[in-house]
Scaffold this motif. Structure first.
Motif, short mmCIF file in Angstrom:
data_model
loop_
_atom_site.label_atom_id
_atom_site.label_comp_id
_atom_site.label_asym_id
_atom_site.label_seq_id
_atom_site.Cartn_x
_atom_site.Cartn_y
_atom_site.Cartn_z
N LEU A 34 65.40 84.80 -7.46
CA LEU A 34 65.63 83.38 -7.75
C LEU A 34 64.28 82.66 -7.75
O LEU A 34 63.45 82.88 -6.86
CB LEU A 34 66.55 82.76 -6.69
CG LEU A 34 67.90 83.45 -6.47
CD1 LEU A 34 68.63 82.85 -5.27
CD2 LEU A 34 68.76 83.35 -7.72
N GLU A 35 64.07 81.82 -8.76
CA GLU A 35 62.82 81.06 -8.88
C GLU A 35 63.10 79.58 -8.74
O GLU A 35 64.14 79.08 -9.19
CB GLU A 35 62.18 81.34 -10.24
CG GLU A 35 60.82 80.71 -10.46
CD GLU A 35 60.88 79.28 -10.99
OE1 GLU A 35 59.84 78.59 -10.95
OE2 GLU A 35 61.97 78.84 -11.42
N THR A 36 62.17 78.86 -8.09
CA THR A 36 62.34 77.42 -7.93
C THR A 36 60.99 76.74 -7.78
O THR A 36 59.93 77.36 -7.91
CB THR A 36 63.26 77.11 -6.73
OG1 THR A 36 63.58 75.73 -6.72
CG2 THR A 36 62.58 77.48 -5.42
N ALA B 52 68.84 84.99 1.52
CA ALA B 52 68.96 85.92 2.63
C ALA B 52 70.35 86.55 2.68
O ALA B 52 70.50 87.76 2.89
CB ALA B 52 68.65 85.22 3.96
N GLN B 53 71.37 85.74 2.47
CA GLN B 53 72.75 86.25 2.50
C GLN B 53 73.06 87.20 1.35
O GLN B 53 73.88 88.11 1.49
CB GLN B 53 73.72 85.07 2.48
CG GLN B 53 73.66 84.19 3.73
CD GLN B 53 74.40 82.87 3.55
OE1 GLN B 53 75.04 82.64 2.52
NE2 GLN B 53 74.28 82.00 4.55
N THR B 54 72.42 87.00 0.21
CA THR B 54 72.71 87.83 -0.97
C THR B 54 71.65 88.91 -1.21
O THR B 54 71.78 89.71 -2.14
CB THR B 54 72.79 86.94 -2.23
OG1 THR B 54 71.59 86.17 -2.36
CG2 THR B 54 73.98 86.00 -2.12
N GLY B 55 70.60 88.93 -0.38
CA GLY B 55 69.57 89.95 -0.52
C GLY B 55 68.71 89.81 -1.75
O GLY B 55 68.23 90.81 -2.31
N GLN C 185 61.06 89.41 1.30
CA GLN C 185 61.85 88.94 0.15
C GLN C 185 61.15 87.81 -0.61
O GLN C 185 61.60 87.42 -1.69
CB GLN C 185 63.22 88.43 0.61
CG GLN C 185 64.16 89.50 1.13
CD GLN C 185 65.46 88.89 1.62
OE1 GLN C 185 65.75 88.88 2.81
NE2 GLN C 185 66.26 88.36 0.69
N VAL C 186 60.04 87.30 -0.03
CA VAL C 186 59.37 86.15 -0.61
C VAL C 186 58.15 86.62 -1.41
O VAL C 186 57.25 87.27 -0.87
CB VAL C 186 58.93 85.16 0.47
CG1 VAL C 186 58.20 83.98 -0.15
CG2 VAL C 186 60.13 84.69 1.29
N LEU C 187 58.15 86.29 -2.70
CA LEU C 187 56.97 86.52 -3.54
C LEU C 187 56.11 85.26 -3.44
O LEU C 187 56.41 84.23 -4.04
CB LEU C 187 57.39 86.77 -4.99
CG LEU C 187 58.38 87.92 -5.23
CD1 LEU C 187 58.80 87.98 -6.69
CD2 LEU C 187 57.77 89.25 -4.81
N TRP C 188 55.04 85.33 -2.63
CA TRP C 188 54.24 84.15 -2.34
C TRP C 188 53.29 83.88 -3.49
O TRP C 188 52.31 84.59 -3.72
CB TRP C 188 53.47 84.32 -1.04
CG TRP C 188 52.72 83.09 -0.65
CD1 TRP C 188 51.41 82.81 -0.89
CD2 TRP C 188 53.26 81.94 0.02
NE1 TRP C 188 51.09 81.56 -0.42
CE2 TRP C 188 52.20 81.00 0.16
CE3 TRP C 188 54.52 81.61 0.52
CZ2 TRP C 188 52.37 79.77 0.78
CZ3 TRP C 188 54.68 80.38 1.14
CH2 TRP C 188 53.63 79.47 1.27
N LEU C 189 53.55 82.79 -4.22
CA LEU C 189 52.79 82.48 -5.43
C LEU C 189 51.63 81.52 -5.23
O LEU C 189 50.59 81.67 -5.88
CB LEU C 189 53.75 81.92 -6.49
CG LEU C 189 53.18 81.61 -7.87
CD1 LEU C 189 52.58 82.85 -8.52
CD2 LEU C 189 54.27 81.01 -8.77
N GLU D 46 53.63 90.03 5.80
CA GLU D 46 54.71 90.70 5.09
C GLU D 46 55.11 89.99 3.79
O GLU D 46 55.90 90.53 3.00
CB GLU D 46 55.93 90.82 6.00
CG GLU D 46 55.70 91.76 7.18
CD GLU D 46 56.99 92.06 7.93
OE1 GLU D 46 58.08 91.90 7.33
OE2 GLU D 46 56.91 92.42 9.11
N LEU D 47 54.60 88.80 3.57
CA LEU D 47 54.87 88.13 2.29
C LEU D 47 54.27 88.94 1.15
O LEU D 47 53.17 89.49 1.27
CB LEU D 47 54.25 86.73 2.30
CG LEU D 47 54.84 85.71 3.27
CD1 LEU D 47 53.98 84.45 3.28
CD2 LEU D 47 56.27 85.37 2.90
#
Length: 587
Positions: A272-274, A363-366, A404-408, A422-423
């Motif tokens: 998911l992107e935001t 987090a709930q949906t992975g 789970q976070v792609l730190w941009l 871990e990011l």
């Protein structure tokens, strides 16, 4: 038997030497092209199909055809970015309107109009008629030409990246454009050969053949310079790129709302992107624009603050806004009408979403998450601590795992790595490999116009994956798949998730076979057409005859050939044995 066969060949020869006039058809063509419904001029065998003025008009018509075709193709393949174009105009004009669709309709109308005139001209020339273009059509052609040039110039200035999109599109469409171009030039061989052998002027004949052969040979050889990642063996094709919902699923729900991200999850997105902004009281929330005008009802709730930066509002103020009604009223993708009653009601009740709620859903949906982080304006309480505040939400206020976070964000990257190693460090720039590796970059997030199979392979070799944004058209997704892209950010996950294989993939051997067969068949047909017209014009030069009028038309009688046919049977009248054919022009 031999005599019958000989007579049949003689009859066939006479028919081939006759020039047919389809008078009602020609009258219709002349009427549509030059508004000459009652009278039309037939060109002489040795003459040109038009005078200098009409020749210039035809040249302008051909130029208009080429430019309107380019305009239509340019804007047609830009469909992937129509939404950006419409919102750009919204920001400048202050009201919503689907300008992209209007522009496409204009391109279609102009191209259709000019194409019809070109077809009429080619048919008239093939029928041996003089060209005369009516003045109203001349004005129409100039208008089409002018509008196309102006539109292309403006779009090139504002959206220059669409030229790169056009070049990418050739990697998918070029094989089929090559076939279409060769077929077009092959069909034009008939009128070209007809007038080539009729003309007495050596200069004109040479000019016609030079232009025709130059274009034809260029089309024959174009595949030598063609590159497409989709021309490959199917067994070398990698897995389909993973899908990342761009602000969720903005075709199915208001962007950057919880409903939008839920729809993206339902559509099968892997990520998911935001876009994240920080409120005046320190709550990170989701908002792409600098202000709240486009995606909220701020003009109703805070009419005096419509131009105030979104980061200047407190979280309570933001919660008082509606973030969904605009989607139903503006219908930005033309998809709101497909929603059922429950979805429409839910979309209309959406509010501004917080980063914490967004991360909890992931987090709930992975799902993976990636976001742009906007630094607050000056005099903002969190102007200098916006990154630390965002990390607090990730680490302490949500249950999402850092991996789970792609730190941009590129700001203070070393500090971020120290605070949360871990990011998954992600770069939005195409930097040298050494710099990427020194910054521990594991993924590149690039505009889709940067697509390059060679660069993707280089990055993959050092364990750096590639994500391209924003890809919503199936042909672009197919191209990214063939190029080895690992993931794409998309507005249309519900559409791309249904694609089971690239729209176009062909082995090199299959493509070479298609290329060679197309060129070979075209070459043979063109040779036959030219040999036929050469033989026909030479034979007609030796034929003499008298004109005989019939009820259905007129024709020229070649003394020797036709007398042989007349002698085949006695007792039948000449009118009963003769074919009802049109006139043959005497030399």
């Amino acid at each position: 038997m031999a005599s019958t066969l000989s007579q049949w060949f003689r009859s066939l020869r006479v028919k081939l030497l006759q020039r047919y006039e389809h008078q009602p058809f020609v009258s219709c063509l002349a009427g549509l092209y030059g508004c000459q419904w009652k009278h039309y001029k037939r060109s002489q065998p040795e003459g040109c199909c038009c005078n200098k003025l009409e020749g210039a008009s035809f040249a302008v018509l051909v130029a208009a055809f080429c430019l309107t075709l380019l305009f239509l193709y340019f804007w047609g393949q830009a469909k992937n970015d129509y939404n950006d174009f419409d919102w750009f105009n919204f920001g400048n004009l202050g009201f919503w309107f689907p300008w992209s669709v209007v522009l496409l309709a204009v391109a279609v109308v102009f191209f259709t109009y000019v194409t019809v005139l070109v077809l009429l001209a080619v048919c008239l020339v093939s029928e041996g008629q003089k060209l005369y273009l009516h003045w109203s059509h001349k004005i129409g052609i100039l208008v089409s030409l002018t509008v196309s040039v102006i539109a292309m110039a403006v779009l090139s200035n504002l959206w220059s990246k669409e030229w790169r999109t056009l070049l990418l599109s050739f990697q998918v469409t070029a094989p089929f454009l090559h076939v279409g171009g060769v077929l077009l030039m092959t069909s034009l061989a008939w009128p070209v050969a007809l007038h080539f052998f009729r003309m007495k002027s050596t200069v004109r004949r040479g000019l016609i053949m030079a232009v025709y052969l130059t274009v034809l040979l260029s089309l024959y050889l174009i595949p030598l310079g063609l590159y497409s990642p989709c021309i490959k063996e199917k067994w070398t094709l990698g897995p389909a790129p993973a899908l990342i919902g761009h602000r969720g699923a903005p075709m199915l729900a208001p962007e950057n709302t919880l409903m939008s991200f839920e729809k993206a999850v339902e559509a099968g997105c892997d990520g998911l992107e935001t876009d994240v902004t920080i409120s005046f009281d320190g709550v990170p929330f989701l908002m792409h624009d600098y202000t709240l005008q486009r995606t909220t009802n701020i003009h109703e709730v805070f009419p005096n603050r419509t131009n105030t930066p979104a980061a200047r509002f407190t979280w309570n103020e933001l919660q008082s806004l509606n973030a969904g009604d605009w989607f139903l009223s503006h219908n930005p993708f033309g998809t709101a009408g497909s929603l059922n009653a429950n979805d429409r009601q839910q979309a209309g009740n959406q509010s501004v979403c917080s980063l914490q709620a967004f991360l909890q859903l992931a987090a709930q949906t992975g799902k993976l998450v990636i976001f742009d982080l906007y630094r607050p304006p000056r005099d903002h309480p969190f102007r200098d601590t916006w990154i630390q505040r965002t990390l607090e939400v990730i680490q302490n206020e949500s249950s999402i795992h850092s991996s789970q976070v792609l730190w941009l964000p590129s700001n203070l990257r070393a500090l971020v790595q120290e605070l949360d190693p871990e990011l998954q460090q992600t770069s939005g720039s195409r930097l040298p490999l050494e710099e990427l590796q020194s910054n521990h970059i594991v993924k590149l997030n690039l505009d889709y116009t940067s697509m390059s199979a060679e660069l993707i392979r280089e990055y993959t070799a050092v364990n750096i994956t590639t994500n391209l944004y924003v890809i919503s058209q199936p042909w672009l997704y197919s191209l990214a798949w063939c190029a080895g892209v690992h993931s794409v950010t998309t507005n249309a996950p519900q559409l791309l998730s249904t694609i089971s294989s690239p729209l176009f993939i062909m082995s090199p051997d299959e493509y070479k076979l298609m290329w060679i067969l197309t060129d070979l068949m075209s070459f043979v047909l063109i040779l036959l057409i030219f040999f036929f017209h050469r033989w026909r014009e030479r034979e007609l030069a030796f034929c003499t005859g008298s004109r005989i009028k019939l009820e259905g038309g007129t024709y020229s009688k070649f003394k020797k050939e036709l007398s042989d046919i007349w002698s085949v049977s006695s007792g039948n009248s000449a009118a009963e044995r003769m074919p009802s054919l049109a006139a043959v022009t005497e030399h």
